[in-house]
Scaffold this motif. Structure first.
Motif, short mmCIF file in Angstrom:
data_model
loop_
_atom_site.label_atom_id
_atom_site.label_comp_id
_atom_site.label_asym_id
_atom_site.label_seq_id
_atom_site.Cartn_x
_atom_site.Cartn_y
_atom_site.Cartn_z
N GLY A 231 0.89 -1.20 -0.06
CA GLY A 231 0.01 0.02 -0.06
C GLY A 231 0.82 1.11 0.00
N PRO A 232 0.21 2.57 -0.42
CA PRO A 232 1.04 3.68 -0.48
C PRO A 232 1.22 4.40 0.83
N CYS A 233 1.96 5.22 1.01
CA CYS A 233 2.23 5.83 2.18
C CYS A 233 2.98 7.30 1.91
N LEU A 234 2.99 7.99 2.72
CA LEU A 234 3.68 9.50 2.81
C LEU A 234 4.94 9.66 3.83
N GLY A 235 4.82 8.48 4.66
CA GLY A 235 6.25 8.34 5.70
C GLY A 235 5.98 9.26 6.80
N VAL A 236 4.76 9.73 7.41
CA VAL A 236 4.40 10.36 8.31
C VAL A 236 3.55 9.64 9.52
N SER A 237 3.65 10.19 10.71
CA SER A 237 2.76 9.65 11.70
C SER A 237 1.64 10.80 11.70
N LEU A 238 0.31 10.45 11.84
CA LEU A 238 -0.81 11.29 11.54
C LEU A 238 -1.80 11.54 12.99
N GLY A 239 -2.28 12.81 13.18
CA GLY A 239 -3.34 12.59 14.36
C GLY A 239 -4.28 13.67 13.64
N THR A 240 -5.40 14.30 14.36
CA THR A 240 -6.30 15.30 14.00
C THR A 240 -6.16 16.43 14.68
N LYS A 241 -6.01 17.52 13.82
CA LYS A 241 -5.92 18.67 14.74
C LYS A 241 -7.07 19.36 14.96
N ALA A 242 -7.03 19.76 16.35
CA ALA A 242 -8.15 20.23 17.28
C ALA A 242 -9.39 19.15 17.28
N HIS A 243 -9.08 17.73 17.57
CA HIS A 243 -9.71 16.83 17.34
C HIS A 243 -10.89 16.86 18.86
N LYS A 244 -12.15 16.91 18.48
CA LYS A 244 -13.11 17.05 19.33
C LYS A 244 -14.45 15.95 18.81
N PHE A 245 -15.14 15.64 20.13
CA PHE A 245 -16.26 14.54 19.80
C PHE A 245 -17.43 15.21 20.56
N ASP A 246 -18.48 14.71 20.16
CA ASP A 246 -19.76 15.13 20.58
C ASP A 246 -20.33 14.06 21.46
N LEU A 247 -19.95 13.93 22.79
CA LEU A 247 -20.47 12.60 23.66
C LEU A 247 -22.04 12.72 24.30
N PRO A 248 -22.49 11.77 24.30
CA PRO A 248 -24.16 11.73 24.65
C PRO A 248 -24.16 12.17 26.11
N PHE A 249 -23.19 12.11 26.87
CA PHE A 249 -23.17 12.75 28.09
C PHE A 249 -21.81 12.95 28.51
N ASP A 250 -21.47 13.39 29.53
CA ASP A 250 -20.31 13.62 30.33
C ASP A 250 -19.66 12.49 31.17
N VAL A 251 -18.56 12.01 31.04
CA VAL A 251 -17.84 11.08 32.00
C VAL A 251 -16.73 11.54 32.45
N LYS A 252 -16.20 11.06 33.57
CA LYS A 252 -14.79 11.79 33.85
C LYS A 252 -14.11 10.74 34.61
N ILE A 253 -12.71 10.67 34.18
CA ILE A 253 -11.71 9.62 34.63
C ILE A 253 -10.42 10.55 35.22
N ASP A 254 -10.40 10.43 36.66
CA ASP A 254 -9.44 11.07 37.32
C ASP A 254 -8.30 10.37 37.55
N THR A 255 -7.20 10.78 36.70
CA THR A 255 -5.77 10.40 36.57
C THR A 255 -4.87 11.27 37.09
N SER A 256 -5.26 11.93 38.20
CA SER A 256 -4.16 12.79 38.87
C SER A 256 -2.97 12.07 39.06
N GLY A 257 -1.51 12.69 38.46
CA GLY A 257 -0.45 12.08 38.83
C GLY A 257 -0.08 10.96 38.15
N ILE A 258 -1.03 10.65 37.16
CA ILE A 258 -0.70 9.36 36.21
C ILE A 258 -0.49 9.97 34.88
N GLY A 259 0.67 9.43 34.09
CA GLY A 259 0.90 9.72 33.00
C GLY A 259 0.97 8.50 31.90
N GLY A 260 1.13 8.81 30.49
CA GLY A 260 1.20 7.62 29.63
C GLY A 260 0.17 7.18 29.14
#
Length: 369
Positions: A231-260
């Protein structure tokens, strides 16, 4: 005057052995203190924790089905003050691993490394929430402002000298590409050697037109020399700029002090468990590690030896890991801990069902195929 046979030898002087040893002992203590004050350019990975995720989740009360069992968030403790004594610990303790600081940080400073780890955690939580909602049948629309270039592969790849990290491709061959998946879809319809006309928004906001000649994917990079058939390629890793989602309701995950990003799969499973009746864990504590993307694919992580030690200490009986970590986790699992490899969310759900978990009928259960 007594004769020779009555002669009594003089008493030997009493030696104070503590006084004699005091000098060398003081020198030894001073030397050991000096050694302990030497800091070396290494970091150490040590067992962290294996703690219930459910306590970190916050969902609306009318949507919640609090489970009895829990998925365990596995972490690694990163020790940054290393002395020569820690090399002894590294030698005798299989769960303790020294790594050269430059190998861990790459070209980043410690501050940059920590910032990147926090961003990875933020992205991991977002992917987990979106995937959990979609798996449960909710519609989650997503929005972006272009296919963002996160990095460019080394070597003579098509993007080198044409694109830069931070560029956003907003259109390709006249088709808008607000999401990274939009650009990938266009590339999949092309072949090696095709040209791609791209509208690029630079980091400073200026817009330019670029033309790229597509390369061909290999196992490790993107080549411009020949068609590999992958398959074809550009040789880059991609993401989405200003990536946002319309969630049906809010959920929170508290990860204070944890990374990765390594808790992505665990977050996804814990949310599905919390938002559906029944016991996804079978009422037990199940440890999980592995990254996740919004397509349901499980990715590799690090520190699995240390995480396995933490899981054993938590007395979990089941540990789900990515394929690349299966061998090390199994080797250090000991008796009583079953280790299973999973490559997708679907496989993780199947593994739970096969081990006593109550897996609900999910509208989006094909996620991760």
């Amino acid at each position: 005057m007594p004769g020779p046979l009555q002669w009594t030898p003089p008493e030997r002087p009493h030696k104070n052995w503590w006084a004699l040893a005091g000098g060398p002992l003081a020198l030894l203590v001073g030397f050991l203190f000096l050694v302990s004050s030497i800091q070396l350019p290494y970091v150490a990975l040590a067992p962290g924790g294996a703690d219930p995720i459910n306590e970190l989740l916050s969902v609306p009360k009318d949507k919640e089905f609090p489970p009895k069992g829990s998925f365990l968030l596995t972490t690694v403790s990163l020790e940054t003050i290393i002395t020569p004594y820690d090399f002894v610990r590294d030698w005798i303790d299989d769960n303790y691993q020294l790594i050269a600081k430059k190998d861990l940080l790459g070209g980043s400073s410690e501050r940059q490394y920590n910032q990147e780890a926090q961003q990875e955690m933020t992205d991991s939580k977002q992917a987990a929430v979106v995937l959990a909602f979609r798996t449960l049948g909710y519609s989650v629309a997503e929005h972006g402002q272009g296919s963002l270039i996160l990095g460019i592969a080394s070597g003579n790849v098509p993007a080198r000298g044409v694109l830069e990290t931070g560029d956003a491709i907003t259109a390709a061959d006249g088709t808008a590409t607000p999401l990274a998946t939009d650009l990938v879809a266009i590339l999949q319809k092309r072949t090696f050697g095709d040209t791609l006309d791209a509208t690029v928004t630079k980091a400073d906001g200026s817009v330019v037109q670029k033309t790229l000649k597509l390369g061909s994917r290999t196992d490790t990079t993107c080549t411009t020399k020949a068609d590999t058939g992958n398959g074809p390629c550009l040789g880059v890793s991609l993401g989405t700029k200003a990536h946002k989602f319309d969630l049906p309701f809010d959920v929170k995950i508290d990860t204070s002090g944890i990374g990765g990003p390594s808790a992505g799969l665990a977050f996804t499973l814990a949310l599905i468990d919390d938002l559906t009746p029944g016991e996804l864990t079978g009422g037990k504590n199940v440890a999980v590690t592995g990254t996740i993307d919004i397509e349901g694919n499980v990715g590799e992580v690090g520190g699995v030896v240390q995480k396995t030690a933490a899981v054993r200490a938590a007395k979990a009986t089941l540990f789900l890991v990515p394929p690349g970590e299966f061998e090390d986790a199994s080797k250090h699992a000991g008796k009583g801990l079953k280790v299973l490899r999973v490559t997708t969310l679907k496989e993780a759900l199947a593994a739970l069902a096969a081990n006593g978990g109550e897996v609900p009928k999910l509208a989006g259960q094909t996620a991760g195929n």
